[in-house]
Design an enzyme around this catalytic site. Structure first.
Site, PDB file in Angstrom:
ATOM      1  N   ASP A 234       0.816  -1.208   0.000  1.00  0.00           N
ATOM      2  CA  ASP A 234       0.000   0.000   0.000  1.00  0.00           C
ATOM      3  C   ASP A 234       0.852   1.261   0.000  1.00  0.00           C
ATOM      4  OD1 ASP A 234      -2.300  -1.468  -0.050  1.00  0.00           O
ATOM      5  OD2 ASP A 234      -2.668  -1.367   2.106  1.00  0.00           O
TER       6      ASP A 234
ATOM      7  N   ALA B  74      -7.267   2.444   7.353  1.00  0.00           N
ATOM      8  CA  ALA B  74      -5.858   2.669   7.685  1.00  0.00           C
ATOM      9  C   ALA B  74      -5.739   3.267   9.097  1.00  0.00           C
ATOM     10  CB  ALA B  74      -5.220   3.564   6.624  1.00  0.00           C
TER      11      ALA B  74
END
Length: 277
Positions: A55, A171
């Site tokens: 990511d 996140a």
């Protein structure tokens, strides 16, 4: 038969992190696309950006091409520990190539965040975030007014404030206790970072979901140095007078292929894994 020219080829950029596995895959893809009739390798104005890593690498690729979001589509190959934005594992490169050869330009798009920082001298700095933007005060407790769509909502005291996108809700926002939002919900999420709540000082204490049409303003009440994080980039500014957050008018687009993993499948794989029914 009409000979194909560069103008009719799909322009592909390959971005990889420094890991051995990522470099090896990048070399394989480079050699494949270099000899292909339908593709043209270039990092200038690409149609498709292939991110190899995790990511963090996808975030870096996004910021490299954030001014070209109207034309570019992204696809991620996962070679790390967590690949929430990636549709392919490192052993699925051949599947990716097959899907790209039959690609018809379809895409899946997600909202992103626009952040405007106004300094005390009037200078403005504008950035985009795929995941989130956070602000913290360096010297002491951060004190700031939170204004939602021109309504003075609360006076915050604590470590800082995070504003995330729907995709970024999984996140840092999640680790702060915020909710997970499906990326088709075009909204912002404001989450407090270690707020002070007692008989003297009071904030809402929970994350807030704000619709696309509304904006969030953070107005610091004390001069000093502030740390502003935009995804995986960190900046320090002195004497911020206001930070404005809203849904950007552009979106990030991913290549839509049969291998594109559903959002809830990503959430399950990332945080829950397999379980006995």
């Amino acid at each position: 038969m009409t000979q194909m020219t560069f103008n009719t080829k799909t322009k592909v950029a390959i971005i990889a992190n420094g890991k051995y596995q990522s470099k090896r895959l990048a070399t394989k893809l480079f050699n494949t696309f270099r000899d292909a009739d339908d593709f043209y390798l270039t990092k200038k104005n690409p149609d498709i950006v292939i991110s190899i890593g995790g990511d963090g690498m996808l975030l870096s690729a996004f910021h490299m091409y954030e001014k070209q979001l109207d034309r570019v589509r992204f696809v991620g190959i996962h070679t790390g520990h967590l690949g929430f934005y990636t549709d392919y594992r490192d052993f699925e490169v051949d599947t990716l190539l097959e899907n790209l050869y039959t690609d018809k330009g379809e895409k899946i798009s997600y909202p992103i965040l626009k952040v405007t920082v106004t300094l005390s001298n009037g200078h403005q700095i504008t950035s985009r975030a795929l995941n989130e933007a956070t602000v913290k005060r360096i010297e002491k407790t951060m004190v700031a007014d939170v204004v939602i769509n021109d309504v003075k909502f609360e006076r915050f005291r604590g470590d800082g404030i995070s504003v995330s996108t729907p995709t970024g809700s999984t996140a840092y926002n999640k680790s702060l206790g915020g909710a997970i939002l499906h990326p088709t919900i075009e909204a912002l999420q404001l989450t407090e970072i270690s707020s002070l709540n007692n008989r003297v000082f009071r904030t809402l204490g929970s994350s807030i979901i704000i619709p696309k049409k509304d904006k969030i303003e953070i107005i610091p009440k004390r001069l000093g140095s502030y740390v502003l994080s935009i995804d995986n980039k960190t900046y320090t500014h002195r004497n911020i007078s206001k930070i404005e957050y809203k849904i950007d008018n552009k979106k990030i687009s991913f290549v839509s292929t049969p291998s594109h993993t559903s959002f809830w499948e990503r959430v399950k794989d990332s945080f829950i894994g397999e379980w006995d029914s």
